[in-house]
Design a protein around this motif. Structure first.
Motif, PDB file in Angstrom:
ATOM      1  N   ASN A   4     -12.621 -96.817  77.395  1.00  0.00           N
ATOM      2  CA  ASN A   4     -11.511 -97.077  78.310  1.00  0.00           C
ATOM      3  C   ASN A   4     -11.061 -98.532  78.151  1.00  0.00           C
ATOM      4  O   ASN A   4     -11.379 -99.390  78.971  1.00  0.00           O
ATOM      5  CB  ASN A   4     -11.937 -96.796  79.759  1.00  0.00           C
ATOM      6  CG  ASN A   4     -10.795 -96.945  80.750  1.00  0.00           C
ATOM      7  OD1 ASN A   4      -9.671 -97.253  80.373  1.00  0.00           O
ATOM      8  ND2 ASN A   4     -11.079 -96.749  82.029  1.00  0.00           N
ATOM      9  N   ASP A  62      -2.798 -97.042  90.743  1.00  0.00           N
ATOM     10  CA  ASP A  62      -4.015 -97.301  89.974  1.00  0.00           C
ATOM     11  C   ASP A  62      -5.208 -96.543  90.546  1.00  0.00           C
ATOM     12  O   ASP A  62      -5.229 -96.174  91.715  1.00  0.00           O
ATOM     13  CB  ASP A  62      -4.329 -98.807  89.971  1.00  0.00           C
ATOM     14  CG  ASP A  62      -3.267 -99.622  89.255  1.00  0.00           C
ATOM     15  OD1 ASP A  62      -2.707 -99.123  88.273  1.00  0.00           O
ATOM     16  OD2 ASP A  62      -3.003-100.757  89.698  1.00  0.00           O
ATOM     17  N   HIS A  63      -6.213 -96.353  89.698  1.00  0.00           N
ATOM     18  CA  HIS A  63      -7.478 -95.736  90.110  1.00  0.00           C
ATOM     19  C   HIS A  63      -8.547 -96.827  90.166  1.00  0.00           C
ATOM     20  O   HIS A  63      -8.724 -97.577  89.207  1.00  0.00           O
ATOM     21  CB  HIS A  63      -7.906 -94.645  89.130  1.00  0.00           C
ATOM     22  CG  HIS A  63      -7.017 -93.445  89.145  1.00  0.00           C
ATOM     23  ND1 HIS A  63      -5.848 -93.380  88.418  1.00  0.00           N
ATOM     24  CD2 HIS A  63      -7.122 -92.260  89.802  1.00  0.00           C
ATOM     25  CE1 HIS A  63      -5.259 -92.203  88.620  1.00  0.00           C
ATOM     26  NE2 HIS A  63      -6.009 -91.517  89.456  1.00  0.00           N
ATOM     27  N   ALA A 117     -13.626 -89.286  88.225  1.00  0.00           N
ATOM     28  CA  ALA A 117     -12.724 -90.428  88.377  1.00  0.00           C
ATOM     29  C   ALA A 117     -12.933 -91.491  87.304  1.00  0.00           C
ATOM     30  O   ALA A 117     -12.016 -92.262  87.004  1.00  0.00           O
ATOM     31  CB  ALA A 117     -12.923 -91.062  89.761  1.00  0.00           C
ATOM     32  N   SER A 123     -13.273 -91.787  83.980  1.00  0.00           N
ATOM     33  CA  SER A 123     -12.480 -91.919  82.746  1.00  0.00           C
ATOM     34  C   SER A 123     -11.050 -92.362  83.030  1.00  0.00           C
ATOM     35  O   SER A 123     -10.352 -92.837  82.127  1.00  0.00           O
ATOM     36  CB  SER A 123     -12.473 -90.594  81.978  1.00  0.00           C
ATOM     37  OG  SER A 123     -11.875 -89.575  82.771  1.00  0.00           O
ATOM     38  N   GLN A 124     -10.596 -92.215  84.283  1.00  0.00           N
ATOM     39  CA  GLN A 124      -9.224 -92.587  84.646  1.00  0.00           C
ATOM     40  C   GLN A 124      -9.125 -93.993  85.227  1.00  0.00           C
ATOM     41  O   GLN A 124      -8.031 -94.445  85.559  1.00  0.00           O
ATOM     42  CB  GLN A 124      -8.675 -91.610  85.688  1.00  0.00           C
ATOM     43  CG  GLN A 124      -8.718 -90.148  85.288  1.00  0.00           C
ATOM     44  CD  GLN A 124      -8.198 -89.275  86.419  1.00  0.00           C
ATOM     45  OE1 GLN A 124      -7.033 -89.352  86.804  1.00  0.00           O
ATOM     46  NE2 GLN A 124      -9.074 -88.454  86.979  1.00  0.00           N
ATOM     47  N   ASP A 152      -8.660 -97.706  86.311  1.00  0.00           N
ATOM     48  CA  ASP A 152      -7.929 -98.905  85.913  1.00  0.00           C
ATOM     49  C   ASP A 152      -8.718-100.159  86.279  1.00  0.00           C
ATOM     50  O   ASP A 152      -8.687-101.149  85.548  1.00  0.00           O
ATOM     51  CB  ASP A 152      -6.560 -98.945  86.601  1.00  0.00           C
ATOM     52  CG  ASP A 152      -5.685 -97.774  86.205  1.00  0.00           C
ATOM     53  OD1 ASP A 152      -5.206 -97.767  85.058  1.00  0.00           O
ATOM     54  OD2 ASP A 152      -5.496 -96.862  87.034  1.00  0.00           O
TER      55      ASP A 152
END
Length: 329
Positions: free
Chosen positions: A176, A20-21, A114, A116-117, A119
């Motif tokens: 998102n 996960d980010h 970071a 937009s990615q 979690d």
């Protein structure tokens, strides 16, 4: 005989994985948790503005990150021979204006890439008390020890925080929809405000978070770091010498509860293996140039290779570099 009041952790908290980010923003408690997550190889962006204490400044930072903002010289000010940003912590300040801008914009570019990615977004509110610049009318993140006469001090209302974050989260979740937001309220006591004012501030933050959970039941969560220290530990031996910050033992305890509440079983196994590598690297040999120690370093590299083979997103660059330097010595 039960000599403490256990804090029940909320049911249904998500379980984070190393794939996960994550991004963490907020008080120095967020910085502490973020540093620990980085140490166990989670992919985190931690406090790209430095420590921020109040909810409005955190929301401004998030909007600037999402928009890909770039700071210019007109947004800095000179005070006591240092250049500062009212949105950034003093760690960014310097006598070199260009260096300040470079550091600010580098961190912003990394955070924007970071964002937009993401979690998981972990936000720690420290205080509802804010300082508004009389010149700009804007809430600042940091006064940088300027005279108090330059600011108006006031306490945010619950409605003000909820209105701001309802708009912010609605916008972010539109782009998102998988994002989960974990709110915490910092257990650090703002003694300078006075203990009554501090309690009113924490109550305001807690009520605001509760309303946000009601508005975003599938996306907004709360971890009771504040309650764990104030209600479960509840003793001055769990505070540092200033009687405001948690002691290392207290932070370790809260961290342990956080890990077992919010981190997946697979991630716990990776944590254990990563910790074993860290301990092996911390070993101090009697003869660093010996063949025996070089074989030991080779075993560490092999362990890293095996772990990276299973989990290629784990970052062991620092550990590999340490092994490389020691092998060449």
């Amino acid at each position: 005989m039960n000599l403490r009041t256990p804090v029940e952790l909320p049911a249904g908290l998500f379980r984070m994985k190393h794939a996960d980010h994550l991004m963490l923003l907020g008080s120095c408690f967020a910085a502490e948790m973020g540093e620990r997550l980085l140490n166990i190889k989670f992919r985190c962006n931690v406090n790209p503005y430095g420590v921020i204490y109040n909810p409005l400044s955190i929301s401004v930072a998030l909007r600037e990150i999402e928009a890909g903002k770039s700071y210019g010289t007109e947004e800095l000010f000179l005070f006591r021979e240092l250049w500062h940003s009212p949105m950034h912590h003093g760690e960014f300040s310097s006598s070199d204006k260009e260096k300040v801008l470079e550091n600010i914009n580098t961190r912003l570019r990394e955070a924007h890439a970071a964002f937009s990615q993401l979690d998981y977004l972990l936000l720690t509110f420290g205080t509802a008390w804010v300082y508004e610049s009389k010149e700009s009318g804007r809430v600042v993140s940091n006064c940088h020890k300027q005279p108090e006469a330059k600011f108006t001090r006031r306490k945010l209302s619950v409605d003000e925080i909820v209105f701001d974050y309802r708009n912010l989260l609605s916008d972010v979740l539109l782009r998102n929809p998988k994002l989960k937001v974990l709110f915490t309220v910092s257990p650090i006591r703002h003694v300078r405000d006075g203990l009554h004012a501090n309690n009113l501030s924490k109550a305001t933050l807690l009520l605001a978070v509760e309303q946000l959970q009601t508005l975003f039941p599938e996306h907004a969560f709360y971890f009771p770091a504040y309650e764990l220290l104030l209600d479960e530990l509840r003793d001055y031996r769990f505070y540092a010498d200033d009687m405001a910050h948690p002691s290392k033992l207290a932070v370790d305890y809260v961290w342990e509860r956080f890990v077992h509440s919010c981190i997946s079983a697979d991630a716990l196994r990776i944590m254990e293996e990563s910790e074993n590598i860290r301990k092996m690297l911390s070993h101090k040999p009697f003869y660093p140039a010996s063949e025996e120690y070089k074989r030991f370093l080779g075993q560490i590299v092999l362990k890293i290779d095996q772990l990276n083979g299973k989990y290629p997103y784990l970052d062991f660059q620092k550990e590999r570099e340490i092994c490389r330097i020691r092998l060449k010595a």
